[in-house]
Design a protein around this motif. Sequence first.
Motif, PDB file in Angstrom:
ATOM      1  N   ASN A  90      -1.482   5.065  46.072  1.00  0.00           N
ATOM      2  CA  ASN A  90      -1.102   5.860  44.905  1.00  0.00           C
ATOM      3  C   ASN A  90      -1.052   5.024  43.623  1.00  0.00           C
ATOM      4  N   MET A  91      -0.706   3.751  43.783  1.00  0.00           N
ATOM      5  CA  MET A  91      -0.481   2.902  42.613  1.00  0.00           C
ATOM      6  C   MET A  91      -0.968   1.486  42.876  1.00  0.00           C
ATOM      7  N   ILE A  92      -1.549   0.887  41.852  1.00  0.00           N
ATOM      8  CA  ILE A  92      -2.001  -0.507  41.905  1.00  0.00           C
ATOM      9  C   ILE A  92      -1.420  -1.217  40.694  1.00  0.00           C
ATOM     10  N   ARG A  93      -0.875  -2.413  40.906  1.00  0.00           N
ATOM     11  CA  ARG A  93      -0.341  -3.187  39.782  1.00  0.00           C
ATOM     12  C   ARG A  93      -0.987  -4.572  39.792  1.00  0.00           C
ATOM     13  N   LEU A  94      -1.523  -4.955  38.653  1.00  0.00           N
ATOM     14  CA  LEU A  94      -2.197  -6.242  38.499  1.00  0.00           C
ATOM     15  C   LEU A  94      -1.440  -7.086  37.482  1.00  0.00           C
ATOM     16  N   PHE A  95      -1.315  -8.377  37.780  1.00  0.00           N
ATOM     17  CA  PHE A  95      -0.613  -9.310  36.893  1.00  0.00           C
ATOM     18  C   PHE A  95      -1.614 -10.330  36.363  1.00  0.00           C
ATOM     19  N   VAL A 107       0.789  -7.208  32.429  1.00  0.00           N
ATOM     20  CA  VAL A 107       1.042  -6.352  33.588  1.00  0.00           C
ATOM     21  C   VAL A 107       0.333  -5.019  33.370  1.00  0.00           C
ATOM     22  N   ASN A 108      -0.534  -4.665  34.319  1.00  0.00           N
ATOM     23  CA  ASN A 108      -1.251  -3.389  34.279  1.00  0.00           C
ATOM     24  C   ASN A 108      -0.852  -2.557  35.482  1.00  0.00           C
ATOM     25  N   THR A 109      -0.264  -1.393  35.241  1.00  0.00           N
ATOM     26  CA  THR A 109       0.123  -0.481  36.309  1.00  0.00           C
ATOM     27  C   THR A 109      -0.816   0.709  36.281  1.00  0.00           C
ATOM     28  N   ILE A 110      -1.524   0.926  37.395  1.00  0.00           N
ATOM     29  CA  ILE A 110      -2.489   2.007  37.493  1.00  0.00           C
ATOM     30  C   ILE A 110      -1.903   3.082  38.398  1.00  0.00           C
ATOM     31  N   GLU A 111      -1.437   4.166  37.797  1.00  0.00           N
ATOM     32  CA  GLU A 111      -0.938   5.316  38.548  1.00  0.00           C
ATOM     33  C   GLU A 111      -2.107   6.274  38.760  1.00  0.00           C
ATOM     34  N   LEU A 112      -2.573   6.377  39.976  1.00  0.00           N
ATOM     35  CA  LEU A 112      -3.746   7.207  40.258  1.00  0.00           C
ATOM     36  C   LEU A 112      -3.398   8.683  40.145  1.00  0.00           C
TER      37      LEU A 112
END
Length: 758
Positions: free
Chosen positions: A671-676, A724-729
Amino acid sequence: MIEENFNRSRLPKQENIDTDLVVVGGGIAGVCTAITAARSGIKVVLVQDRPVLGGNSSSEVRLWVLGATSHMGNNNRWAREGGVIDEILIENTYRNKEGNPVIWDTILLDKVYNEPNITLLLNTVVHEVEKKNDHEIEKVSAFCSQTSIQYYLSAKFFSDCSGDGIVSFLAGASFRMGAESAEEFGELAAPNIKDYGELLGHSIFFYTKDVGKSVKFRAPSYAMKNPADLPKIRNFKLQDQGCRMWWVEYGGRLDTIHQTEEIKMELWKVLYGIWDHVKNSGDYPEADTLTLEWIGTIPGKRESRRFIGDYFMIQQDIVERRRHEDAVAFGGWAIDLHPADGVHSEKKGCTQYHAKGAYQIPYRCYYSKEINNLFFGGRIISVSHVAFGSTRVMATCGHGGQAVGIAASLAVKHGLKPRDLSKGPHLKMLQRELSKIGQSIPHIPIRDEANLVNSAKITASSTLQLSSLPTDGDWIGLEFSAAQMIPMLVGTNYKVKLRVKASRNTTLIAQLRAPSCEHYTPDITHEELSFELRVGEQDIELDFGTSVPKDQYGFVTLMKNEAVAVKSSKRLLPGILSVYNKINPAVSNFGKQEPEGDIGIETFEFWCPNRRPDGNNFAFEVSPTLDRFNPSNLNQGFVRPTPEGVNAWVPDENDTHPAITLEWPKPQEINMIRLFFDGDFDHPMESVLMGHYEDVMPLCVRNYTIKDSKGEVVFTQEGNYQSVNTIELEKPISTAKLTIELENPPGQSAVLYEVLCY
């Protein structure tokens, strides 16, 4: 038309709001608390008594936001605070690298205004507290001067970020105001109260503008006329405007709460007196075309009440960098105390004593020991006067506010009280949720069993094996001793080749240094080498027969020699940094900290990087190669370098299409991916006045694409500048593989610290 007949009395319009968390105070601590809590899914009312957000950082005061980075003037490497405060500072650097305080206002308002879970009440003053019982607040009353609305704000929890602690005070919470004696807690740096005073004063700043023609100035009647009343004016420089005039301070011997208006008037007298002297004394002819563009109308407050939690931080917590099981934030500004007489004192404007590294702040400092639903935020947290000298600065306050925001959300969701989160599984939950948003609590990695990356096979298109940095940079003169920080492994003897240039035949001394503990102060010399240099360029090889005693940073050090320069490289890498034993008077860094007398402060040297565009590494060759940039770092739990190592994946320098692949034995629902990414945590990103060389940090990945096991694009990002990138699909995907394709930043290699998948 509205017409009403005579009435004996009327009440203002009333509005009742019931919410999860009321945050009182819209300074940096309150803003970070409110945003963090709102993003965690609870309803928040943020109450601010001014027309703008930001407190001392706003356009009303114009103090820059700083914290552990300390103007890059101490040994706290990669120490800019993470989480929401980092996001805000990066946003400001991107939109406002010139440091315009009015633009800063808009950025703070944007961040709050765009959170649907926040109700913002500006120009609204909290003036009364109602309690359910002795130990619990039921509601606060607040009045908006612009709308004439009387608010009654009920909530499960309250966070007092008001600076003077109005909610905590009215609720009856224990507090202190003034300085503790040295004997009470063994704080040897505690001031002599009679001589130095107990409180830090207020300051007001001004800005000037060159209009290109002669400008006259006639001082108001209340301006100080006698320069002898302003002893520090002797050190005034025309470029000293805005918060560079922090030393225009007053009020430390008065009641810094109830006498604020009196203090403000005295500061106006001083400031207009200074400007009158500048314009009319004849001592500053170059000021002829300058006009007084802006002067603050409210003072920036430094100190008033400090409230008591379950833990009371003291000097030793900072200097010894004591470990706390319930650490949730960190600090690193100097213990920065000021004489109470401020501008009228003959003493130095401040005494700043640094620790060798950043220190933890325990969660128990952030809630009341008596009021069961009251959090503290900002400068009122549970610390001594000496410790307050460090914890009071705004980035540190914002960082702690984020801890409160997450704690409040967990308390709401799980039916807990603030104290319940101070130990056991609830504490681990708090630290985990903070770490997942990039809080970067020292020595506490991200450890989350729900993270799907734990069970993934991680592979990379390539991995950097660092053997050299190219000689494509300028020459760096050794007017100061300089060192190249390299992450070294215990038991490994390194050879490092450098290119140097001598203006005359001379002897160059080189050393291998390393920190004595988990910090970045190179206070141990493990080996010394000597090189006889001839005039001109030549290569030298430092063949160290000594290994560092554990996995840590080694400092390949060239001692000061004004006849020698070392070749630099334009290539930047995470965890690879050059530092200098230089001075930075703005933070009392004169190359070495040497306290006067036994005050419980350590003596050590400062080794600090240069700001870009001058922040190049040494050009070097190293053997054996540095194998510290592996994809396994992506699940190591740290989102920045730490004293043990780099903690990042970096592709080979020739990899033009770098990518990371996560593979699972069977499809996972995501559901969610977070990249630092690398937002350069060494750069202080001062919010106003100073300005910055870049609007985007040079190692930050701008463009990337994420694909599933079928090669179909799941997400594409262009123009990123945040760490910080939060990808909420939009809807969950089921896949056994994710590929993250990164585009190298201009002239550099892509850097990725951590990946979270849920």
